[in-house]
Design an enzyme around this catalytic site. Structure first.
Site, PDB file in Angstrom:
ATOM      1  N   ASP A 158     115.952  30.289 -42.526  1.00 32.25           N
ATOM      2  CA  ASP A 158     114.959  30.068 -43.586  1.00 32.25           C
ATOM      3  C   ASP A 158     115.117  28.636 -44.088  1.00 32.25           C
ATOM      4  O   ASP A 158     115.478  28.399 -45.243  1.00 32.25           O
ATOM      5  CB  ASP A 158     115.184  31.092 -44.707  1.00 32.25           C
ATOM      6  CG  ASP A 158     114.092  31.035 -45.756  1.00 32.25           C
ATOM      7  OD1 ASP A 158     113.075  30.360 -45.513  1.00 32.25           O
ATOM      8  OD2 ASP A 158     114.268  31.663 -46.817  1.00 32.25           O
ATOM      9  N   GLU A 162     124.121  28.987 -47.445  1.00 30.32           N
ATOM     10  CA  GLU A 162     123.235  27.997 -48.077  1.00 30.32           C
ATOM     11  C   GLU A 162     124.045  26.732 -48.319  1.00 30.32           C
ATOM     12  O   GLU A 162     125.174  26.783 -48.791  1.00 30.32           O
ATOM     13  CB  GLU A 162     122.689  28.599 -49.386  1.00 30.32           C
ATOM     14  CG  GLU A 162     122.078  27.626 -50.373  1.00 30.32           C
ATOM     15  CD  GLU A 162     120.835  26.889 -49.849  1.00 30.32           C
ATOM     16  OE1 GLU A 162     119.915  27.529 -49.339  1.00 30.32           O
ATOM     17  OE2 GLU A 162     120.821  25.643 -49.963  1.00 30.32           O
TER      18      GLU A 162
HETATM   19  N1  AG3 Z   1     111.438  27.883 -46.272  1.00 31.78           N
HETATM   20  C1  AG3 Z   1     110.281  27.326 -45.594  1.00 31.78           C
HETATM   21  C2  AG3 Z   1     109.656  26.266 -46.393  1.00 31.78           C
HETATM   22  C3  AG3 Z   1     108.752  25.397 -45.626  1.00 31.78           C
HETATM   23  C4  AG3 Z   1     107.702  24.937 -46.523  1.00 31.78           C
HETATM   24  N2  AG3 Z   1     107.194  23.697 -46.116  1.00 31.78           N
HETATM   25  C5  AG3 Z   1     106.356  22.963 -46.850  1.00 31.78           C
HETATM   26  N3  AG3 Z   1     105.953  23.406 -47.998  1.00 31.78           N
HETATM   27  N4  AG3 Z   1     105.960  21.825 -46.370  1.00 31.78           N
HETATM   28  C6  AG3 Z   1     111.167  28.414 -47.521  1.00 31.78           C
HETATM   29  C7  AG3 Z   1     112.312  28.887 -48.244  1.00 31.78           C
HETATM   30  C8  AG3 Z   1     111.894  30.064 -49.027  1.00 31.78           C
HETATM   31  N5  AG3 Z   1     112.840  31.082 -48.941  1.00 31.78           N
END
Ligand code: AG3
Length: 284
Positions: free
Chosen positions: A164, A115
């Site tokens: 992610d 991260e």
């Molecule tokens: N990752 C993807 C988030 C994308 C959301 N996009 C948006 N809301 N426009 C999420 C991280 C969660 N672990």
């Protein structure tokens, strides 16, 4: 950290995410739990009556306590039921820990979470109950680093890599580019799989198509699949399963117990695409 005084001064009645200049989602704010700017992005956690705690990064909803299971189960379990023997897993992004908790349901050897933003980890540890136990699991290693730099430098190879990321803006931009996927390929074992969140089929179709075009040059199997995610733009979300050897529909084992959304019927159905997405992917 935001102080109580700042909170009192600036409690908005609503938190909104714009999905286009003229549409979006709103959450009535019961309480602002956290609001600050990290070195990378604006981080907010609010409390909402319907969705519980909601994490936003740069005004984009990342996860909510109540609906996180759709996204995290569907990001993680399709690859894990398809791989013949998943042991070493890399997770890029996902500092809120929702995907990590799903990975750790499996009897794997090692899960490495990379991260970029330590502050997302610190905030999520405080407000999302699943992160701390997942980080304390003996199989987990947390590395604070840029995912793109990490895959370039690590000598390690992984059975599955999950990406992610947030949308292609701010610190996530590089995780959506062709360069990144080229480097990623060299971190995968022969039977390796990469799975990435790929955006909203309704709002982000053009960028999904562009991504498909470069991914098809890199991987033999480029298989898009979808899942509902109530709080993401359009309410339906795209993921892409990338591999050279392993096929997503040749299921190797059943999922762990206790899941709220994923099962093997959902797995098969998720890879059936609606007509407006049918041209995506290389098929299998
Ligand atoms: N990752 C993807 C988030 C994308 C959301 N996009 C948006 N809301 N426009 C999420 C991280 C969660 N672990």
């Amino acid at each position: 950290m935001s102080t109580k005084k700042e909170n009192r001064e600036a409690v908005p009645l609503e938190e909104r995410e714009y999905h286009s200049p003229s549409s979006g989602i709103f959450f009535k704010v019961k309480k602002i739990l956290y609001r600050d700017k990290s070195d990378y992005q604006k981080i907010e956690v609010i409390e909402n009556e319907c969705f519980g705690r909601v994490l936003l990064l740069d005004d984009l909803v990342q996860t909510t306590e109540k609906d996180e299971f759709f996204y995290h189960e569907m990001l993680v379990h399709p690859a894990l039921v398809s791989h013949p023997s998943p042991q070493n897993i890399l997770l890029i992004g996902g500092g809120d820990g929702g995907a990590l908790k799903e990975i750790l349901r499996w009897p794997i050897k090692y899960a490495c979470l990379v991260e970029i933003d330590q502050q997302v980890i610190d905030v999520s540890k405080e407000y999302f109950p699943w992160l701390l136990p997942s980080l304390e699991d003996d199989r987990t290693e947390l590395i604070i680093a840029d995912g793109s730099e990490f895959i370039e430098k690590t000598g390690k190879k992984f059975d599955i890599v999950f990406i992610d990321s947030s949308d292609p803006a701010g610190p996530s931009v590089s995780l959506h580019e062709s360069d990144f996927y080229e480097k990623l390929k060299s971190c995968l074992n022969r039977r390796g799989i990469a799975v990435s969140q790929a955006g909203s089929p309704f709002y982000h179709l053009e960028s999904i198509k562009k991504k498909d075009a470069f991914l098809e040059k890199l991987f033999k199997n480029v298989c898009f699949y979808t899942s509902p995610v109530p709080t993401y733009p359009g309410g339906s979300w795209c993921f892409v399963f990338l591999s050279d050897e392993v096929q997503p529909l040749k299921i190797k084992r059943g999922p762990p117990r206790g899941l709220k959304y994923f099962n093997l019927n959902i797995h098969e159905a998720a890879f059936s695409l609606p007509n407006f997405l049918k041209d995506l992917g290389s098929g299998d």
